[in-house]
Motif scaffolding. Structure first.
Motif, mmCIF file in Angstrom:
data_model
loop_
_atom_site.group_PDB
_atom_site.id
_atom_site.type_symbol
_atom_site.label_atom_id
_atom_site.label_comp_id
_atom_site.label_asym_id
_atom_site.label_seq_id
_atom_site.Cartn_x
_atom_site.Cartn_y
_atom_site.Cartn_z
ATOM 1 N N TRP A 84 0.855 -1.185 0.000
ATOM 2 C CA TRP A 84 0.000 0.000 0.000
ATOM 3 C C TRP A 84 0.889 1.232 0.000
ATOM 4 O O TRP A 84 1.881 1.281 0.729
ATOM 5 C CB TRP A 84 -0.880 -0.009 1.250
ATOM 6 C CG TRP A 84 -2.150 0.738 1.075
ATOM 7 C CD1 TRP A 84 -2.361 2.079 1.301
ATOM 8 C CD2 TRP A 84 -3.395 0.215 0.634
ATOM 9 N NE1 TRP A 84 -3.663 2.407 1.037
ATOM 10 C CE2 TRP A 84 -4.326 1.271 0.616
ATOM 11 C CE3 TRP A 84 -3.820 -1.050 0.243
ATOM 12 C CZ2 TRP A 84 -5.642 1.108 0.231
ATOM 13 C CZ3 TRP A 84 -5.131 -1.220 -0.134
ATOM 14 C CH2 TRP A 84 -6.035 -0.149 -0.145
ATOM 15 N N ALA A 85 0.522 2.196 -0.747
ATOM 16 C CA ALA A 85 1.304 3.434 -0.771
ATOM 17 C C ALA A 85 1.289 4.084 0.609
ATOM 18 O O ALA A 85 0.291 3.990 1.327
ATOM 19 C CB ALA A 85 0.701 4.394 -1.798
ATOM 20 N N HIS B 252 0.538 6.513 3.413
ATOM 21 C CA HIS B 252 -0.781 7.139 3.575
ATOM 22 C C HIS B 252 -0.743 7.964 4.860
ATOM 23 O O HIS B 252 0.069 7.667 5.741
ATOM 24 C CB HIS B 252 -1.799 5.987 3.670
ATOM 25 C CG HIS B 252 -3.210 6.390 3.769
ATOM 26 N ND1 HIS B 252 -3.795 6.764 4.966
ATOM 27 C CD2 HIS B 252 -4.179 6.477 2.821
ATOM 28 C CE1 HIS B 252 -5.067 7.051 4.758
ATOM 29 N NE2 HIS B 252 -5.319 6.894 3.466
ATOM 30 N N PRO B 253 -1.589 8.961 5.011
ATOM 31 C CA PRO B 253 -1.587 9.706 6.272
ATOM 32 C C PRO B 253 -1.736 8.816 7.511
ATOM 33 O O PRO B 253 -1.225 9.159 8.575
ATOM 34 C CB PRO B 253 -2.765 10.666 6.127
ATOM 35 C CG PRO B 253 -2.854 10.916 4.655
ATOM 36 C CD PRO B 253 -2.506 9.581 4.025
ATOM 37 N N HIS C 183 -0.395 5.825 7.778
ATOM 38 C CA HIS C 183 0.903 5.140 7.913
ATOM 39 C C HIS C 183 1.883 5.793 6.943
ATOM 40 O O HIS C 183 2.258 5.223 5.923
ATOM 41 C CB HIS C 183 0.773 3.624 7.688
ATOM 42 C CG HIS C 183 0.027 3.230 6.458
ATOM 43 N ND1 HIS C 183 0.639 3.053 5.243
ATOM 44 C CD2 HIS C 183 -1.285 2.972 6.248
ATOM 45 C CE1 HIS C 183 -0.247 2.699 4.334
ATOM 46 N NE2 HIS C 183 -1.425 2.654 4.912
ATOM 47 N N PRO C 184 2.335 7.015 7.281
ATOM 48 C CA PRO C 184 3.118 7.822 6.340
ATOM 49 C C PRO C 184 4.502 7.288 5.987
ATOM 50 O O PRO C 184 5.045 7.665 4.953
ATOM 51 C CB PRO C 184 3.219 9.185 7.035
ATOM 52 C CG PRO C 184 3.004 8.890 8.480
ATOM 53 C CD PRO C 184 2.069 7.713 8.536
ATOM 54 N N ASP D 138 4.927 1.177 3.594
ATOM 55 C CA ASP D 138 4.372 0.904 2.268
ATOM 56 C C ASP D 138 3.562 -0.394 2.238
ATOM 57 O O ASP D 138 3.464 -1.069 1.225
ATOM 58 C CB ASP D 138 5.478 0.867 1.223
ATOM 59 C CG ASP D 138 6.477 -0.245 1.450
ATOM 60 O OD1 ASP D 138 6.399 -0.933 2.495
ATOM 61 O OD2 ASP D 138 7.344 -0.441 0.585
ATOM 62 N N ARG E 88 0.114 -2.505 4.633
ATOM 63 C CA ARG E 88 -0.819 -2.498 5.759
ATOM 64 C C ARG E 88 -1.363 -3.901 5.954
ATOM 65 O O ARG E 88 -1.406 -4.698 5.017
ATOM 66 C CB ARG E 88 -1.951 -1.492 5.556
ATOM 67 C CG ARG E 88 -2.789 -1.707 4.332
ATOM 68 C CD ARG E 88 -4.016 -0.817 4.204
ATOM 69 N NE ARG E 88 -3.753 0.612 4.241
ATOM 70 C CZ ARG E 88 -4.678 1.538 4.032
ATOM 71 N NH1 ARG E 88 -5.922 1.186 3.751
ATOM 72 N NH2 ARG E 88 -4.389 2.812 4.088
ATOM 73 N N THR F 218 -13.862 4.012 8.504
ATOM 74 C CA THR F 218 -13.205 4.855 7.511
ATOM 75 C C THR F 218 -14.259 5.380 6.537
ATOM 76 O O THR F 218 -15.442 5.067 6.669
ATOM 77 C CB THR F 218 -12.133 4.072 6.726
ATOM 78 O OG1 THR F 218 -12.786 3.077 5.945
ATOM 79 C CG2 THR F 218 -11.119 3.433 7.643
ATOM 80 N N GLU G 83 -14.333 4.606 3.312
ATOM 81 C CA GLU G 83 -14.226 3.790 2.118
ATOM 82 C C GLU G 83 -15.578 3.658 1.407
ATOM 83 O O GLU G 83 -16.628 3.571 2.032
ATOM 84 C CB GLU G 83 -13.711 2.406 2.483
ATOM 85 C CG GLU G 83 -13.444 1.532 1.300
ATOM 86 C CD GLU G 83 -12.725 0.265 1.671
ATOM 87 O OE1 GLU G 83 -13.393 -0.788 1.701
ATOM 88 O OE2 GLU G 83 -11.522 0.332 1.942
#
Length: 154
Positions: free
Chosen positions: A78-79, A81-82, A84-85, A88, A90, A147, A149
């Protein structure tokens, strides 16, 4: 007495049954029996590969050596993300299922404890899951948050 153990390749059919039953009980998205059977057929093929390479892992709860619940885990690329900044990937928790005869005995809580600890040990600091209405209270009491989503079939 409830015991737990890691999921193994021998649990293929058990995990497939739990997943199908979970969706059946949740009546998720108004799915039909035909859709569930098709999903299970394709999920079984997916699961075989991921059990073999260890990318699907989790735990089974047993009562006197009879499986009564399970939980699955995968780690997704995963890119950052705020949430998990600097990471990469999750964790993703799926296939959480407790047989009706064994609900309200804290088995789901025990499986969630094991799952969260396993993800932490694998270096994962952020995880997601999709909650059914039946499972929502368990997750909320463990500080899981909803979330924003959305989804669309293409």
């Amino acid at each position: 007495m409830i015991t737990t153990r890691p999921v193994s390749g021998l649990d293929l059919e058990l995990v497939c049954r739990h997943r199908e039953e979970m969706f059946r009980e949740a009546n998720a998205f108004g799915v039909t029996e035909d859709v569930l059977k098709t999903m299970t057929l394709h999920f079984r093929n997916w699961l075989i590969r991921h059990l073999e390479d260890g990318s699907y892992f989790g735990f089974i709860a047993e009562d006197e050596k009879v499986p009564v619940a399970g939980i699955g885990l995968v780690i997704l690329p995963w890119a950052p993300h705020p949430f998990h900044p600097s990471e990469d990937k999750r964790g993703y928790i799926l296939n959480v299922y407790v047989k009706p005869s064994h609900r309200r005995r804290k088995i789901g809580e025990r499986l969630m404890n094991l799952a969260e600890e396993e993800l932490r040990q694998r270096g994962i600091g952020f995880a997601t899951l999709h909650a059914t209405e039946a499972g929502r209270a368990l997750y909320e009491t463990r500080s899981w948050a909803p979330t924003t989503e959305m989804f669309k079939r293409l």
